[in-house]
Write an enzyme that holds these catalytic residues in place. Structure first.
Site, PDB file in Angstrom:
ATOM      1  NE  ARG A  51      -3.635  -0.265   2.512  1.00 25.87           N
ATOM      2  CZ  ARG A  51      -4.421  -0.790   3.661  1.00 25.87           C
ATOM      3  NH1 ARG A  51      -4.086  -0.141   4.456  1.00 25.87           N
ATOM      4  NH2 ARG A  51      -5.061  -1.721   3.493  1.00 25.87           N
TER       5      ARG A  51
ATOM      6  NE  ARG B 118      -3.136   1.596   9.568  1.00 26.19           N
ATOM      7  CZ  ARG B 118      -3.927   0.632   9.134  1.00 26.19           C
ATOM      8  NH1 ARG B 118      -4.519   0.834   7.980  1.00 26.19           N
ATOM      9  NH2 ARG B 118      -4.017  -0.613  10.098  1.00 26.19           N
TER      10      ARG B 118
ATOM     11  CE  LYS C 229      -7.055  -1.018  10.720  1.00 26.22           C
ATOM     12  NZ  LYS C 229      -7.948  -1.794   9.714  1.00 26.22           N
TER      13      LYS C 229
ATOM     14  CE  LYS D  59      -8.241   2.817   8.914  1.00 19.90           C
ATOM     15  NZ  LYS D  59      -9.156   2.059   8.307  1.00 19.90           N
TER      16      LYS D  59
ATOM     17  CB  CYS E 247     -13.793  -3.765   0.399  1.00 18.53           C
ATOM     18  SG  CYS E 247     -14.653  -5.314   0.637  1.00 18.53           S
TER      19      CYS E 247
ATOM     20  CB  CYS F 235      -9.404  -9.410   1.670  1.00 21.45           C
ATOM     21  SG  CYS F 235      -9.740  -9.069   3.455  1.00 21.45           S
TER      22      CYS F 235
ATOM     23  CB  CYS G 122     -15.904  -9.311   6.320  1.00 23.21           C
ATOM     24  SG  CYS G 122     -14.384  -8.254   6.694  1.00 23.21           S
TER      25      CYS G 122
ATOM     26  CB  CYS H 286     -12.596  -2.018   3.826  1.00 23.56           C
ATOM     27  SG  CYS H 286     -11.603  -2.907   5.080  1.00 23.56           S
TER      28      CYS H 286
HETATM   29 FE1  SRM Z   1      -9.494  -1.899   5.672  1.00 21.82          FE
HETATM   30  C1  SRM Z   1      -8.311  -4.843   7.218  1.00 21.82           C
HETATM   31  C2  SRM Z   1      -8.536  -3.289   2.778  1.00 21.82           C
HETATM   32  C3  SRM Z   1     -10.038   1.031   4.200  1.00 21.82           C
HETATM   33  C4  SRM Z   1     -11.591  -1.185   8.386  1.00 21.82           C
HETATM   34  N1  SRM Z   1      -8.638  -3.732   5.182  1.00 21.82           N
HETATM   35  C5  SRM Z   1      -8.213  -4.710   6.104  1.00 21.82           C
HETATM   36  C6  SRM Z   1      -7.253  -5.574   5.122  1.00 21.82           C
HETATM   37  C7  SRM Z   1      -5.772  -5.062   5.343  1.00 21.82           C
HETATM   38  C8  SRM Z   1      -7.296  -7.250   5.610  1.00 21.82           C
HETATM   39  C9  SRM Z   1      -6.343  -7.664   6.576  1.00 21.82           C
HETATM   40  O1  SRM Z   1      -6.256  -7.269   7.745  1.00 21.82           O
HETATM   41  O2  SRM Z   1      -5.896  -8.824   6.434  1.00 21.82           O
HETATM   42  C10 SRM Z   1      -7.722  -5.460   3.795  1.00 21.82           C
HETATM   43  C11 SRM Z   1      -6.752  -5.964   2.698  1.00 21.82           C
HETATM   44  C12 SRM Z   1      -7.580  -6.374   1.619  1.00 21.82           C
HETATM   45  C13 SRM Z   1      -6.598  -6.640   0.540  1.00 21.82           C
HETATM   46  O3  SRM Z   1      -6.568  -7.525  -0.268  1.00 21.82           O
HETATM   47  O4  SRM Z   1      -6.423  -5.369  -0.156  1.00 21.82           O
HETATM   48  C14 SRM Z   1      -8.232  -3.903   3.904  1.00 21.82           C
HETATM   49  N2  SRM Z   1      -9.194  -1.237   3.881  1.00 21.82           N
HETATM   50  C15 SRM Z   1      -8.747  -2.018   2.615  1.00 21.82           C
HETATM   51  C16 SRM Z   1      -8.851  -1.160   1.495  1.00 21.82           C
HETATM   52  C17 SRM Z   1      -7.885  -1.502   0.258  1.00 21.82           C
HETATM   53  C18 SRM Z   1     -10.481  -1.491   0.876  1.00 21.82           C
HETATM   54  C19 SRM Z   1     -10.500  -0.894  -0.356  1.00 21.82           C
HETATM   55  O5  SRM Z   1     -11.241  -1.600  -1.123  1.00 21.82           O
HETATM   56  O6  SRM Z   1     -10.313   0.232  -0.889  1.00 21.82           O
HETATM   57  C20 SRM Z   1      -8.889   0.204   2.215  1.00 21.82           C
HETATM   58  C21 SRM Z   1      -7.365   0.762   2.297  1.00 21.82           C
HETATM   59  C22 SRM Z   1      -7.266   2.137   2.702  1.00 21.82           C
HETATM   60  C23 SRM Z   1      -5.960   2.698   2.833  1.00 21.82           C
HETATM   61  O7  SRM Z   1      -5.574   3.120   1.620  1.00 21.82           O
HETATM   62  O8  SRM Z   1      -5.614   2.831   3.809  1.00 21.82           O
HETATM   63  C24 SRM Z   1      -9.465  -0.090   3.396  1.00 21.82           C
HETATM   64  N3  SRM Z   1     -10.539  -0.310   6.354  1.00 21.82           N
HETATM   65  C25 SRM Z   1     -10.707   0.721   5.245  1.00 21.82           C
HETATM   66  C26 SRM Z   1     -11.694   1.354   5.922  1.00 21.82           C
HETATM   67  C27 SRM Z   1     -12.322   2.800   5.333  1.00 21.82           C
HETATM   68  C28 SRM Z   1     -11.453   4.120   5.806  1.00 21.82           C
HETATM   69  O9  SRM Z   1     -10.468   3.870   6.517  1.00 21.82           O
HETATM   70  O10 SRM Z   1     -11.981   5.046   5.244  1.00 21.82           O
HETATM   71  C29 SRM Z   1     -12.251   0.946   7.155  1.00 21.82           C
HETATM   72  C30 SRM Z   1     -13.316   1.556   8.006  1.00 21.82           C
HETATM   73  C31 SRM Z   1     -12.858   2.508   8.857  1.00 21.82           C
HETATM   74  C32 SRM Z   1     -12.169   2.111  10.142  1.00 21.82           C
HETATM   75  O11 SRM Z   1     -11.162   1.847  10.042  1.00 21.82           O
HETATM   76  O12 SRM Z   1     -12.906   1.839  11.109  1.00 21.82           O
HETATM   77  C33 SRM Z   1     -11.463  -0.370   7.207  1.00 21.82           C
HETATM   78  N4  SRM Z   1      -9.973  -2.955   7.599  1.00 21.82           N
HETATM   79  C34 SRM Z   1     -10.667  -2.387   8.625  1.00 21.82           C
HETATM   80  C35 SRM Z   1     -10.808  -3.146   9.541  1.00 21.82           C
HETATM   81  C36 SRM Z   1     -11.984  -3.019  10.684  1.00 21.82           C
HETATM   82  C37 SRM Z   1     -11.095  -2.230  11.691  1.00 21.82           C
HETATM   83  C38 SRM Z   1     -11.728  -2.150  13.138  1.00 21.82           C
HETATM   84  O13 SRM Z   1     -11.639  -1.235  13.840  1.00 21.82           O
HETATM   85  O14 SRM Z   1     -12.142  -3.289  13.456  1.00 21.82           O
HETATM   86  C39 SRM Z   1      -9.853  -4.209   9.473  1.00 21.82           C
HETATM   87  C40 SRM Z   1      -9.559  -5.374   9.992  1.00 21.82           C
HETATM   88  C41 SRM Z   1      -8.487  -5.034  11.113  1.00 21.82           C
HETATM   89  O15 SRM Z   1      -7.889  -4.233  11.192  1.00 21.82           O
HETATM   90  O16 SRM Z   1      -8.549  -6.102  12.017  1.00 21.82           O
HETATM   91  C42 SRM Z   1      -9.388  -3.889   7.982  1.00 21.82           C
HETATM   92 FE1  SF4 Z   2     -11.466  -7.435   3.585  1.00 14.54          FE
HETATM   93 FE2  SF4 Z   2     -13.481  -7.240   5.060  1.00 14.54          FE
HETATM   94 FE3  SF4 Z   2     -12.072  -5.226   4.517  1.00 14.54          FE
HETATM   95 FE4  SF4 Z   2     -13.599  -6.193   2.620  1.00 14.54          FE
HETATM   96  S1  SF4 Z   2     -14.108  -5.067   4.474  1.00 14.54           S
HETATM   97  S2  SF4 Z   2     -11.093  -5.714   2.474  1.00 14.54           S
HETATM   98  S3  SF4 Z   2     -13.329  -8.175   2.988  1.00 14.54           S
HETATM   99  S4  SF4 Z   2     -11.227  -6.918   5.568  1.00 14.54           S
END
Ligand code: SRM
Ligand code: SF4
Length: 613
Positions: free
Chosen positions: A82, A151, A244, A246, A465, A471, A510, A514
């Site tokens: 990333r 981030r 994390k 944000k 996402c 993922c 899930c 994201c």
């Molecule tokens: Fe996310 C985890 C992809 C934005 C909440 N996110 C992940 C992981 C890294 C899976 C993992 O932990 O193994 C995903 C990788 C998938 C892949 O194959 O690329 C993933 N998140 C993404 C992206 C690429 C989604 C997308 O399609 O654009 C976004 C990358 C953003 C970036 O450039 O930094 C992405 N993730 C978000 C957002 C939206 C935002 O930040 O505006 C959220 C919700 C906001 C938040 O953080 O509350 C988000 N991602 C999560 C979570 C849940 C965190 C929590 O508080 O419970 C996880 C799981 C975790 O952290 O354990 C997660």
């Molecule tokens: Fe993966 Fe769940 Fe985030 Fe989608 S919402 S990228 S399935 S961790």
């Protein structure tokens, strides 16, 4: 009762991840040894954790899992990388480097993310160092793109919409630099000890320095990019944050950054055409765990206002409160939203004021109109042109009938402005000179690139996402399925005469959220292959949470559920009434603005929804 359990969990011993961080010597661990190990395509479990801070995740191709298991092979390990880009801005030269890396190491595709970054997937361990090194040679970085740190800082991607937008973008960059980890590990491991980027020196040529921030530690004012001579982490400390973190800055009337989803959101307050300061919103987050009512999406709460030049100081103190009070025992309860809900917003405001040594002022009025992107050409305050393109789910690649990746590459070769990634996974060809506009228009036509006008307004307001196959947490498809579902929903909208009705729809594979589904008017979160929870009732401006309406349903039930709601909306809506507002007025779900009420609201809606009886 539930809140008591959450509070009690704070006193449990620290999680394994805390130990890994502490023993890592500022994020080094044994990453170099893991990278050298030719016997496996994976890294050790501890290094896997640490690599996130360096901007990369170990994954495996889930489509191949079963077959490889049958053949007694290790999973098809690969890495997601990333790239950080505060406010989502990259130059055409940088874009060309990223495009080239995607061709060589990432299967000929890139992904624009929901936080204005770019991701590669499928990078093999043997190519990881080269990939990260080349990203840095292009004066970009992957440091702190993931991990328990701040981030990518989000901000409206069009600085030249007005003078204020430009100023806000400058603050986004400074926030990003200010909260970068200071460890040298990144440079040692990936760049053989060199420091490749000093983004602030680069930028200072183009943009004058902003005033110094009073009260911010001198040590943090060192050169940008996070490198320091004596190795300490003055803000984070050796175990970094519990989770994390944000930050996003919104410039009303656009809430494109979904400011209420951020741990720390800033809302620009413009008075008499000038940036008067920022309202501060704290404790937003989208993730939850199915079956655990102690977890929930939450909206950030506005707690005060401050002058622009105080922003770094405010952000730093908020981060340190989370550092000191966040739950280090159970990671799923560790986000700032739980730290705040566990103690109260008032407690948080007092603690912040105490650490600042001065008091936040009363929040100032603001109004949001939308959280999506506005497509097509607009002229900026600097006389240059900006074209927002619709990129379905942020996926850039070449399809047989749609050479998107080639088209963007050809544009990058002649473009004299920049590229801007939006928070909704779209792309702006920014700062096009009037001289170059015709050339860009011709390339847009030649390669069939689109501002989305031929699509329904629903699709133009959609996000999904990544989910499967990369993922590791995905329970169902998102990016690979939403376009197909939209084809069918568009049929229903056509029947109801709603094709041009803007409705925000989001899908996550899930409940981690994201795609920020909890803020959409219609949302899906994956439960199992082909099965989703359906949520209704978010607002068009991103300031209300949606509520579970149907659980674990497949496509047929999704269409059967939404068709009559669309018909009723078409027939009964009030003038200008948004879909999300209508479903609340019509009684499908109730209004929720505090995540702690979500589970009860969902149970009520489920009990009343026709399909659940
Ligand atoms: Fe996310 C985890 C992809 C934005 C909440 N996110 C992940 C992981 C890294 C899976 C993992 O932990 O193994 C995903 C990788 C998938 C892949 O194959 O690329 C993933 N998140 C993404 C992206 C690429 C989604 C997308 O399609 O654009 C976004 C990358 C953003 C970036 O450039 O930094 C992405 N993730 C978000 C957002 C939206 C935002 O930040 O505006 C959220 C919700 C906001 C938040 O953080 O509350 C988000 N991602 C999560 C979570 C849940 C965190 C929590 O508080 O419970 C996880 C799981 C975790 O952290 O354990 C997660
Ligand atoms: Fe993966 Fe769940 Fe985030 Fe989608 S919402 S990228 S399935 S961790």
């Amino acid at each position: 009762m539930a809140q008591d359990r959450l509070s009690a969990s704070r006193n449990l011993p620290p999680s394994d991840v805390e130990k890994i961080k502490l023993e890592s010597n500022y994020l080094r661990g044994t990453i170099p040894e893991s990278l050298e190990d030719r016997i496996t395509g994976a890294v050790s479990a501890a290094d896997d954790r640490l690599l996130k801070f360096h901007g990369t995740y170990q994954q495996d191709d889930r489509d191949l899992r079963l077959e490889r298991e049958k053949q007694k092979l290790e999973p098809a390990y690969q890495f997601m990388v990333r790239v950080r880009a505060p406010g989502g801005i990259v130059t055409p030269q940088q874009y060309l480097v990223l495009d080239d890396l995607a061709q060589r190491y990432a299967g000929g595709t890139m992904r624009l993310t929901t936080r204005q970054s770019i991701q590669f997937h499928g990078v093999l361990k043997w190519n990881l160092k080269r990939t990260i090194r080349e990203v840095n040679e292009a004066l970009l970085t992957t440091l702190a793109a993931c991990g328990d740190v701040n981030r990518n800082v989000m901000c409206n991607p069009n600085p030249h919409q007005s003078e204020v937008h430009e100023e806000v973008y400058e603050w986004a960059k400074r926030l990003s630099e200010h909260l970068m980890p200071r460890t040298k590990a990144y440079y040692e491991i990936w760049l053989d000890g060199e420091k490749a980027v000093d983004s602030r020196d680069e930028d200072s040529v183009k943009h004058p320095r902003l005033p110094r921030t009073p009260g911010v530690a001198e040590s943090l004012e060192r050169k940008g990019g996070g490198y320091s001579d004596d190795e300490t982490e003055p803000v984070y400390g050796p175990t970094y944050l519990p989770r994390k973190f944000k930050i996003g800055i919104a410039v009303p009337p656009s809430n494109d950054v979904d400011v209420f989803s951020q741990d720390l959101g800033f809302i620009a307050i413009v008075e008499n055409g000038k940036l008067a300061g920022f309202n501060v919103a704290v404790g937003g987050g989208m993730g939850m765990t199915y079956g655990d009512p102690l977890t929930y999406p939450q909206l950030a709460r506005v707690i005060g206002f401050h002058r622009p030049e105080r922003i770094l100081e405010v952000a730093e103190k908020v981060v340190t409160i989370q550092r000191d009070y966040g739950n280090r025992a159970i990671r799923k309860y560790a986000r700032l939203k739980y730290t705040i809900d566990d103690r109260s917003v008032e407690w948080f405001r007092d603690e912040l004021n105490r650490r600042l040594g001065w008091e936040l002022e009363e929040p100032r009025p603001f109004r949001f109109e939308h959280n999506g992107d506005r497509y097509g050409w607009v002229k900026g305050s600097n006389g240059k042109w900006h074209l927002t393109l619709f990129i379905q789910n942020g996926r850039i690649r070449d399809w047989d009938d749609y050479p998107l990746m080639t088209g963007l590459r050809e544009i990058a070769k002649v473009h004299d402005g920049d590229f801007r990634l939006t928070p909704n996974q779209n792309l702006i060809i920014g700062n096009v000179s009037p001289r170059n506009k015709r050339k860009i228009e011709a390339l847009v036509r030649k390669y069939g690139l689109t501002d989305g006008r031929q699509h329904s307004a629903l699709r133009r307001n959609s996000i999904a996402c990544v989910a499967l196959p990369t993922c590791g947490l995905a329970m169902a498809d998102a990016e690979r399925y939403l376009p197909e579902l939209l084809d069918k929903l568009e049929g229903l909208l056509d029947e109801a005469g709603l094709r041009e009705e803007e409705i925000v729809i989001r899908m996550s594979g899930c409940p981690n959220g994201c795609a920020r589904p909890a803020l959409a008017e219609i949302a899906f979160t994956g439960k199992a292959p082909g099965k989703y929870n359906l949520y209704l009732g978010g607002s068009f401006t991103g300031d209300r949470l949606n509520v579970l309406y149907r659980e674990n349903i497949g496509e047929t039930e999704i269409l059967e559920t939404l068709a009559p709601i669309f018909r009723r909306y078409a027939a009964e809506r009030l003038p200008g009434e948004r879909f999300g507002d209508f479903v609340i007025r019509a009684g499908y779900v109730r209004e929720v603005r505090d995540g702690r009420e979500l589970h009860a609201a969902g149970q009520e809606a489920l009990a009343a929804s026709p399909g659940s009886r």
